[in-house]
Design a protein around this motif. Structure first.
Motif, PDB file in Angstrom:
ATOM      1  N   ALA A  18       0.826  -1.205   0.000  1.00  0.00           N
ATOM      2  CA  ALA A  18       0.000   0.000   0.000  1.00  0.00           C
ATOM      3  C   ALA A  18       0.861   1.256   0.000  1.00  0.00           C
ATOM      4  O   ALA A  18       0.577   2.208  -0.731  1.00  0.00           O
ATOM      5  N   VAL A  19       1.920   1.269   0.798  1.00  0.00           N
ATOM      6  CA  VAL A  19       2.809   2.437   0.825  1.00  0.00           C
ATOM      7  C   VAL A  19       3.529   2.570  -0.507  1.00  0.00           C
ATOM      8  O   VAL A  19       3.602   3.657  -1.089  1.00  0.00           O
ATOM      9  N   LYS A  26      -6.156   0.745   0.400  1.00  0.00           N
ATOM     10  CA  LYS A  26      -5.502  -0.513   0.770  1.00  0.00           C
ATOM     11  C   LYS A  26      -4.812  -0.362   2.119  1.00  0.00           C
ATOM     12  O   LYS A  26      -4.900  -1.236   2.976  1.00  0.00           O
ATOM     13  N   PHE A  27      -4.120   0.755   2.310  1.00  0.00           N
ATOM     14  CA  PHE A  27      -3.425   1.009   3.565  1.00  0.00           C
ATOM     15  C   PHE A  27      -4.404   1.046   4.730  1.00  0.00           C
ATOM     16  O   PHE A  27      -4.181   0.440   5.776  1.00  0.00           O
ATOM     17  N   LEU A  28      -5.518   1.733   4.550  1.00  0.00           N
ATOM     18  CA  LEU A  28      -6.494   1.893   5.629  1.00  0.00           C
ATOM     19  C   LEU A  28      -7.298   0.622   5.905  1.00  0.00           C
ATOM     20  O   LEU A  28      -7.932   0.521   6.957  1.00  0.00           O
ATOM     21  N   GLU A  58      -1.809  12.918   3.128  1.00  0.00           N
ATOM     22  CA  GLU A  58      -0.716  13.898   3.194  1.00  0.00           C
ATOM     23  C   GLU A  58       0.639  13.195   3.146  1.00  0.00           C
ATOM     24  O   GLU A  58       1.548  13.632   2.452  1.00  0.00           O
ATOM     25  N   TRP A  59       0.780  12.103   3.871  1.00  0.00           N
ATOM     26  CA  TRP A  59       2.020  11.340   3.894  1.00  0.00           C
ATOM     27  C   TRP A  59       2.339  10.804   2.499  1.00  0.00           C
ATOM     28  O   TRP A  59       3.446  10.984   1.992  1.00  0.00           O
ATOM     29  N   GLY A  67      10.362   6.584  -3.025  1.00  0.00           N
ATOM     30  CA  GLY A  67       9.852   6.144  -1.748  1.00  0.00           C
ATOM     31  C   GLY A  67      10.327   6.948  -0.558  1.00  0.00           C
ATOM     32  O   GLY A  67       9.989   6.644   0.572  1.00  0.00           O
ATOM     33  N   TYR A  68      11.121   7.966  -0.795  1.00  0.00           N
ATOM     34  CA  TYR A  68      11.632   8.793   0.300  1.00  0.00           C
ATOM     35  C   TYR A  68      11.033  10.182   0.225  1.00  0.00           C
ATOM     36  O   TYR A  68      10.475  10.582  -0.776  1.00  0.00           O
TER      37      TYR A  68
END
Length: 69
Positions: A18-19, A26-28, A58-59, A67-68
């Motif tokens: 998800a990230v 998906k993350f939630l 926001e993230w 990815g950074y």
């Protein structure tokens, strides 16, 4: 015990994917609607999935393609 490990591996894999994909829903999906999160970024506390969703969006928007931040 093996099934517990398998469940944890599934949760971690979902989190990772998800990230990487920046897929908010998906993350939630691993969080309950009444989640209560204490976080280090932005809002220190989020009560409920809608506030947590705002922080996650926001993230994810702050992630670069590598990815950074």
């Amino acid at each position: 015990m093996t099934s517990s490990i398998s469940i944890l591996q599934d949760v971690f894999e979902n989190y990772k994917c998800a990230v990487y994909e920046r897929d908010v829903e998906k993350f939630l999906s691993t969080y309950a609607a009444d989640v209560h999160i204490y976080d280090c970024w932005g809002n220190w506390e989020c009560k409920g999935i809608s506030l947590w969703r705002d922080n996650v969006i926001e993230w994810f928007n702050g992630l670069r393609d590598d990815g950074y931040y």
